[in-house]
Design a protein around this motif. Structure first.
Motif, mmCIF file in Angstrom:
data_model
loop_
_atom_site.group_PDB
_atom_site.id
_atom_site.type_symbol
_atom_site.label_atom_id
_atom_site.label_comp_id
_atom_site.label_asym_id
_atom_site.label_seq_id
_atom_site.Cartn_x
_atom_site.Cartn_y
_atom_site.Cartn_z
ATOM 1 N N SER A 256 -29.527 -8.269 13.433
ATOM 2 C CA SER A 256 -29.834 -7.968 14.835
ATOM 3 C C SER A 256 -28.741 -7.104 15.465
ATOM 4 O O SER A 256 -28.760 -6.875 16.669
ATOM 5 C CB SER A 256 -30.018 -9.267 15.616
ATOM 6 N N SER A 257 -27.792 -6.668 14.663
ATOM 7 C CA SER A 257 -26.711 -5.824 15.184
ATOM 8 C C SER A 257 -26.845 -4.404 14.647
ATOM 9 O O SER A 257 -26.650 -4.154 13.448
ATOM 10 C CB SER A 257 -25.358 -6.436 14.793
ATOM 11 N N GLY A 258 -27.176 -3.483 15.535
ATOM 12 C CA GLY A 258 -27.354 -2.083 15.163
ATOM 13 C C GLY A 258 -26.117 -1.462 14.532
ATOM 14 O O GLY A 258 -26.203 -0.846 13.460
ATOM 15 N N PRO A 259 -24.949 -1.615 15.154
ATOM 16 C CA PRO A 259 -23.737 -1.017 14.584
ATOM 17 C C PRO A 259 -23.429 -1.557 13.179
ATOM 18 O O PRO A 259 -22.972 -0.808 12.302
ATOM 19 C CB PRO A 259 -22.630 -1.425 15.569
ATOM 20 N N ASP A 282 -33.335 -3.384 12.050
ATOM 21 C CA ASP A 282 -32.688 -3.994 13.214
ATOM 22 C C ASP A 282 -33.692 -4.959 13.843
ATOM 23 O O ASP A 282 -34.532 -4.551 14.639
ATOM 24 C CB ASP A 282 -32.294 -2.873 14.194
ATOM 25 N N ALA A 283 -33.622 -6.215 13.454
ATOM 26 C CA ALA A 283 -34.654 -7.171 13.894
ATOM 27 C C ALA A 283 -34.167 -8.603 13.722
ATOM 28 O O ALA A 283 -33.167 -8.859 13.039
ATOM 29 C CB ALA A 283 -35.922 -6.969 13.066
ATOM 30 N N ASP A 284 -34.903 -9.516 14.323
ATOM 31 C CA ASP A 284 -34.633 -10.940 14.146
ATOM 32 C C ASP A 284 -35.134 -11.356 12.754
ATOM 33 O O ASP A 284 -36.223 -10.964 12.337
ATOM 34 C CB ASP A 284 -35.386 -11.718 15.233
ATOM 35 N N VAL A 285 -34.314 -12.144 12.049
ATOM 36 C CA VAL A 285 -34.663 -12.502 10.670
ATOM 37 C C VAL A 285 -35.913 -13.369 10.630
ATOM 38 O O VAL A 285 -36.842 -13.115 9.854
ATOM 39 C CB VAL A 285 -33.488 -13.212 9.966
ATOM 40 N N ILE A 302 -33.628 -12.709 -2.632
ATOM 41 C CA ILE A 302 -33.412 -12.813 -1.182
ATOM 42 C C ILE A 302 -32.065 -13.487 -0.927
ATOM 43 O O ILE A 302 -31.707 -14.460 -1.602
ATOM 44 C CB ILE A 302 -34.539 -13.627 -0.493
ATOM 45 N N VAL A 303 -31.325 -12.951 0.048
ATOM 46 C CA VAL A 303 -30.087 -13.590 0.507
ATOM 47 C C VAL A 303 -30.306 -14.072 1.935
ATOM 48 O O VAL A 303 -30.821 -13.323 2.768
ATOM 49 C CB VAL A 303 -28.892 -12.600 0.495
ATOM 50 N N LEU A 304 -29.924 -15.325 2.181
ATOM 51 C CA LEU A 304 -29.948 -15.870 3.542
ATOM 52 C C LEU A 304 -28.527 -16.295 3.904
ATOM 53 O O LEU A 304 -28.031 -17.293 3.392
ATOM 54 C CB LEU A 304 -30.852 -17.106 3.623
ATOM 55 N N ASP A 305 -27.889 -15.536 4.763
ATOM 56 C CA ASP A 305 -26.512 -15.862 5.158
ATOM 57 C C ASP A 305 -26.408 -15.886 6.685
ATOM 58 O O ASP A 305 -25.751 -15.033 7.287
ATOM 59 C CB ASP A 305 -25.544 -14.833 4.556
ATOM 60 N N PRO A 306 -27.068 -16.871 7.303
ATOM 61 C CA PRO A 306 -27.146 -16.874 8.770
ATOM 62 C C PRO A 306 -25.819 -17.228 9.444
ATOM 63 O O PRO A 306 -24.919 -17.769 8.793
ATOM 64 C CB PRO A 306 -28.179 -17.973 9.052
ATOM 65 N N PRO A 307 -25.714 -16.929 10.747
ATOM 66 C CA PRO A 307 -24.535 -17.381 11.493
ATOM 67 C C PRO A 307 -24.563 -18.900 11.594
ATOM 68 O O PRO A 307 -25.543 -19.539 11.222
ATOM 69 C CB PRO A 307 -24.712 -16.727 12.859
ATOM 70 N N LYS A 308 -23.486 -19.450 12.123
ATOM 71 C CA LYS A 308 -23.349 -20.897 12.244
ATOM 72 C C LYS A 308 -24.444 -21.456 13.155
ATOM 73 O O LYS A 308 -24.431 -21.205 14.349
ATOM 74 C CB LYS A 308 -21.971 -21.168 12.876
ATOM 75 N N PHE A 309 -25.404 -22.203 12.594
ATOM 76 C CA PHE A 309 -26.430 -22.825 13.436
ATOM 77 C C PHE A 309 -25.911 -24.126 14.067
ATOM 78 O O PHE A 309 -26.381 -24.540 15.103
ATOM 79 C CB PHE A 309 -27.692 -23.134 12.624
ATOM 80 N N ALA A 310 -24.978 -24.807 13.385
ATOM 81 C CA ALA A 310 -24.453 -26.084 13.906
ATOM 82 C C ALA A 310 -22.928 -26.056 13.949
ATOM 83 O O ALA A 310 -22.272 -26.295 12.956
ATOM 84 C CB ALA A 310 -24.909 -27.245 13.021
ATOM 85 N N PRO A 311 -22.375 -25.764 15.127
ATOM 86 C CA PRO A 311 -20.911 -25.725 15.238
ATOM 87 C C PRO A 311 -20.284 -27.090 14.925
ATOM 88 O O PRO A 311 -19.208 -27.170 14.354
ATOM 89 C CB PRO A 311 -20.650 -25.324 16.680
ATOM 90 N N THR A 312 -20.963 -28.187 15.335
ATOM 91 C CA THR A 312 -20.442 -29.525 15.049
ATOM 92 C C THR A 312 -21.588 -30.399 14.540
ATOM 93 O O THR A 312 -22.755 -30.020 14.623
ATOM 94 C CB THR A 312 -19.859 -30.205 16.311
#
Ligand code: SAH
Length: 401
Positions: A256-259, A282-285, A302-312
């Motif tokens: 989702s980040s163009g740059p 450039d889209a939502d996964v 396929i690779v799935l490497d999402p950002p942190k969904f659960a900080p704690t």
């Protein structure tokens, strides 16, 4: 020296050398922002020296469990030298290295990455902030470097009541024309060239923790003969370059980040691969996975490497649903015999729980798979044996039956 006295029974975690003291464990005492305090048990027994953080739930972070140790400039110099020496012993074949990894290196709240001749650092706790100048000098001394960029612009700073700060922290004298060194740098990883910008990139600039997993992916793509690859949450396309290096014919990067995607496309060309083999989306996964399913598209890897969904751990349940959802969709999108590399970097989701989530996704997708390997962060992102929470990155490589 100010003293913090814990409530009865609350000394247990410090006795096990866990470095955090939560607000609710403290009976009395306080200090200034980042001040070194003596932490003692209810009966007055010495437990640790630590940094006081009045705004944070983690009210004290331990520097040392040794009563004889002094927390002074020499203490930080020693810790930094030890951390750098450990990385040197690892003899990593790369110019992008995590030099300081917070609690694991005895420096809670400090993250430092080395990218070629640039150091990029996050100062994330009140104690680390207080010693910033000493730490900056010690980092240059230990590495022989001249350039240190500060990326103290994360939410963790807010929890500590600290302002966001970014910019050069150390830089050799600026020439008369006033020009600073560029914040962009090229690193070598797994034999590839990758660029990053310490001022513009995520975190300190790049995700070094996935280095070995990118190499692992390239080898598996080659061994299994994967031709079509989908790299989800691609950032600057590290796994996409890996796929092309492994012989893939068609690689799609979704972020989702163009740059970040622009840099991913640049990385394809920089490493000598055909730009036509790479598509940047450039889209939502989640939405993209659903659309691919509707369109009947399938992938060999396929690779799935999402950002942190659960900080704690408190967010684990909602995060579990989100992980399960993308893994279910990805398993459905795989050709039989296809490869899935799936990750979670949530501290609140254990490796065991993550495995169960992926298993649940497999059941919902009606897809079985061989578990090839459990994956983790590279060796320059170690955890302390006393601090299991530090183990944040976990992943699985799976071959669909
Ligand atoms: N795999 C990358 C690192 C991924 S970091 C590497 O090897 O370098 C997570 C990425 O997910 C970030 O680039 C972020 O921009 C992207 N992101 C976060 N939420 C997203 C979403 N809903 N859809 C697509 N990308 C997303």
């Amino acid at each position: 020296m100010k003293t913090i006295t814990l409530r009865e029974g609350k000394e247990r975690s410090l006795l096990k050398r866990h470095p955090w003291v939560f607000q609710g464990s403290i009976a009395k005492g306080g200090g200034d922002v980042g001040e070194t305090v003596r932490v003692q048990a209810a009966d007055g027994r010495f437990l640790a020296w630590g940094a006081f953080s009045p705004a944070s739930q983690i009210r004290v972070r331990a520097w040392s469990f040794d009563e004889a140790e002094r927390i002074d400039a020499a203490f930080f110099q020693r810790k930094i030298q030890q951390a750098v020496a450990f990385r040197q012993r690892l003899a990593l074949d790369t110019t992008g290295i995590r030099l300081i990894h917070g609690e694991a290196d005895g420096l809670p709240g400090l993250i430092v990455d080395q990218y070629g001749e640039l150091l990029s650092a996050q100062f994330l706790s009140a104690g680390i902030e207080r010693w910033k100048d000493v730490i900056a000098d010690a980092l240059l001394a230990a590495t022989g470097g001249q350039y240190l960029y500060e990326r103290s612009d994360t939410n963790a700073r807010q929890l500590e009541g600290l302002p966001m700060v970014t910019g050069w922290l150390r830089h050799p004298p600026v020439p008369e024309d006033g020009s600073h060194r560029a914040t962009e740098v090229t690193i070598h990883e797994n034999g590839w060239q990758l660029t990053l910008d310490v001022a513009e990139g995520h975190k300190t600039g790049y995700y070094l923790d996935q280095r070995d997993n990118r190499g692992h992916f390239a080898r598996l793509v080659r061994r299994l003969g994967c031709q079509t690859v989908l790299n989800c949450y691609s950032y600057t396309g590290g796994f996409s370059v890996a796929a092309l290096a492994g012989g893939a014919r068609e690689v799609t990067s979704v972020d989702s980040s163009g740059p970040s995607l622009a840099r991913a496309s640049a990385h394809v060309a920089l490493n000598g691969f055909d730009p036509a083999a790479h598509t940047a989306l450039d889209a939502d996964v989640n939405g993209s996975l659903r659309r691919f399913l509707e369109e009947g598209r399938r992938f060999d890897a396929i690779v799935l490497d999402p950002p942190k969904f659960a900080p704690t751990a408190a967010h684990a349940e909602r995060a579990a649903r989100a992980y399960k959802d993308i893994n279910r969709l990805a398993l459905k999108l795989l050709n039989p015999g296809g490869l899935l590399l799936t990750f979670s970097c949530s501290g609140g989701v254990s490796a065991d729980l993550f495995h169960k989530i992926v298993a649940g996704a497999g059941i919902d997708a009606g897809v079985d798979g061989y578990l090839l390997q459990r994956l983790e962060a590279t060796a320059d992102h170690p955890t302390s044996i006393y601090f299991p929470e530090g183990e944040y990155l976990k992943g699985l490589s799976i071959v669909r039956k």
